[in-house]
Write a protein that holds these residues in place. Structure first.
Motif, short mmCIF file in Angstrom:
data_model
loop_
_atom_site.label_atom_id
_atom_site.label_comp_id
_atom_site.label_asym_id
_atom_site.label_seq_id
_atom_site.Cartn_x
_atom_site.Cartn_y
_atom_site.Cartn_z
N THR A 39 8.69 4.36 -8.74
CA THR A 39 8.25 5.65 -9.26
C THR A 39 6.76 5.85 -8.99
O THR A 39 6.34 6.90 -8.51
N VAL A 40 5.99 4.82 -9.30
CA VAL A 40 4.54 4.89 -9.09
C VAL A 40 4.24 5.03 -7.60
O VAL A 40 3.40 5.83 -7.19
N LEU A 41 4.94 4.26 -6.78
CA LEU A 41 4.73 4.32 -5.33
C LEU A 41 5.08 5.70 -4.78
O LEU A 41 4.33 6.25 -3.96
N SER A 42 6.16 6.29 -5.25
CA SER A 42 6.55 7.62 -4.79
C SER A 42 5.50 8.67 -5.14
O SER A 42 5.13 9.49 -4.30
N VAL A 43 5.03 8.63 -6.36
CA VAL A 43 3.99 9.58 -6.77
C VAL A 43 2.72 9.38 -5.95
O VAL A 43 2.11 10.34 -5.48
N MET A 44 2.34 8.13 -5.74
CA MET A 44 1.12 7.83 -4.99
C MET A 44 1.22 8.34 -3.55
O MET A 44 0.32 9.01 -3.05
N LEU A 45 2.32 8.05 -2.88
CA LEU A 45 2.45 8.44 -1.48
C LEU A 45 2.64 9.95 -1.31
O LEU A 45 2.12 10.54 -0.36
N LEU A 46 3.36 10.58 -2.22
CA LEU A 46 3.52 12.04 -2.14
C LEU A 46 2.20 12.76 -2.40
O LEU A 46 1.89 13.76 -1.75
N THR A 47 1.41 12.24 -3.33
CA THR A 47 0.09 12.81 -3.59
C THR A 47 -0.81 12.67 -2.37
O THR A 47 -1.50 13.62 -1.98
N ALA A 48 -0.80 11.49 -1.77
CA ALA A 48 -1.62 11.27 -0.58
C ALA A 48 -1.18 12.16 0.58
O ALA A 48 -2.02 12.74 1.28
N ALA A 49 0.12 12.29 0.78
CA ALA A 49 0.62 13.14 1.86
C ALA A 49 0.26 14.61 1.63
O ALA A 49 -0.14 15.30 2.56
N ALA A 50 0.37 15.06 0.39
CA ALA A 50 0.00 16.45 0.08
C ALA A 50 -1.49 16.69 0.33
O ALA A 50 -1.88 17.73 0.87
N ALA A 51 -2.32 15.73 -0.05
CA ALA A 51 -3.76 15.88 0.17
C ALA A 51 -4.09 15.91 1.67
O ALA A 51 -4.90 16.72 2.12
N LEU A 52 -3.45 15.04 2.44
CA LEU A 52 -3.70 15.02 3.88
C LEU A 52 -3.23 16.31 4.55
O LEU A 52 -3.91 16.85 5.42
N TRP A 53 -2.05 16.80 4.17
CA TRP A 53 -1.56 18.05 4.74
C TRP A 53 -2.46 19.22 4.34
O TRP A 53 -2.71 20.12 5.13
N GLY A 54 -2.93 19.20 3.10
CA GLY A 54 -3.85 20.24 2.66
C GLY A 54 -5.13 20.26 3.48
O GLY A 54 -5.60 21.32 3.91
N CYS A 55 -5.68 19.07 3.73
CA CYS A 55 -6.89 18.98 4.57
C CYS A 55 -6.62 19.46 5.98
O CYS A 55 -7.44 20.16 6.58
N ALA A 56 -5.46 19.09 6.52
CA ALA A 56 -5.12 19.50 7.88
C ALA A 56 -4.97 21.02 7.97
O ALA A 56 -5.41 21.64 8.95
N LEU A 57 -4.37 21.62 6.97
CA LEU A 57 -4.19 23.08 6.98
C LEU A 57 -5.52 23.81 6.83
O LEU A 57 -5.75 24.83 7.48
N VAL A 58 -6.39 23.29 5.97
CA VAL A 58 -7.69 23.93 5.76
C VAL A 58 -8.56 23.82 7.00
O VAL A 58 -9.22 24.78 7.40
N ARG A 59 -8.55 22.65 7.62
CA ARG A 59 -9.40 22.44 8.80
C ARG A 59 -8.87 23.15 10.03
O ARG A 59 -9.61 23.41 10.97
N ALA A 85 4.37 -1.23 -1.86
CA ALA A 85 5.53 -1.62 -2.65
C ALA A 85 5.46 -3.10 -3.00
O ALA A 85 5.71 -3.50 -4.14
N LEU A 86 5.09 -3.93 -2.04
CA LEU A 86 4.97 -5.37 -2.30
C LEU A 86 3.82 -5.66 -3.25
O LEU A 86 3.93 -6.54 -4.11
N ILE A 87 2.73 -4.95 -3.11
CA ILE A 87 1.60 -5.12 -4.05
C ILE A 87 2.04 -4.74 -5.46
O ILE A 87 1.73 -5.42 -6.44
N GLY A 88 2.76 -3.63 -5.57
CA GLY A 88 3.24 -3.19 -6.88
C GLY A 88 4.18 -4.20 -7.52
O GLY A 88 4.11 -4.43 -8.73
N VAL A 89 5.05 -4.79 -6.73
CA VAL A 89 5.94 -5.82 -7.26
C VAL A 89 5.12 -7.02 -7.75
O VAL A 89 5.40 -7.59 -8.80
N GLY A 90 4.09 -7.36 -7.01
CA GLY A 90 3.22 -8.47 -7.43
C GLY A 90 2.43 -8.15 -8.69
O GLY A 90 2.19 -9.03 -9.51
N LEU A 91 2.04 -6.90 -8.87
CA LEU A 91 1.27 -6.51 -10.06
C LEU A 91 2.13 -6.38 -11.30
O LEU A 91 1.63 -6.52 -12.42
N SER A 92 3.40 -6.07 -11.12
CA SER A 92 4.25 -5.84 -12.30
C SER A 92 4.77 -7.12 -12.90
O SER A 92 4.58 -8.18 -12.49
#
Length: 92
Positions: A39-59, A85-92
């Motif tokens: 769940t955390v990984l999905s939110v993190m990667l979707l947020t990052a992808a949205a930010a990158l796409w936003g930057c690409a569209l603005v630029r 994902a592996l880091i998250g498994v190690g942290l949990s």
């Protein structure tokens, strides 16, 4: 280094990325203590992808071909997705 400094917004963008990365790493440790890793990984990667796409569209940069997008997606599955994902498994 001079090309980065001359480029409009290059240094500011790099500094912002560094701050976000540092804050997100701390938030990731806190989040996996209470939520499932995927769940955390999905939110993190979707947020990052949205930010990158936003930057690409603005630029307004050039459009990527389907083959280029496929290669980027393949590499994205290996580097941030699998490793975080592996880091998250190690942290949990």
């Amino acid at each position: 280094m001079r090309d980065i400094i001359r480029h409009r917004g290059g240094v500011v963008t790099l500094l912002a990325a560094s701050v976000v990365f540092a804050l997100w790493t701390t938030a990731y440790k806190y989040a996996v203590s209470g939520l499932p890793v995927m769940t955390v990984l999905s939110v993190m990667l979707l947020t990052a992808a949205a930010a990158l796409w936003g930057c690409a569209l603005v630029r307004g940069r050039q459009r990527l071909t389907r083959g280029q997008l496929r290669r980027i997606a393949d590499m994205g599955m290996i580097d941030p997705a699998l490793s975080y994902a592996l880091i998250g498994v190690g942290l949990s």
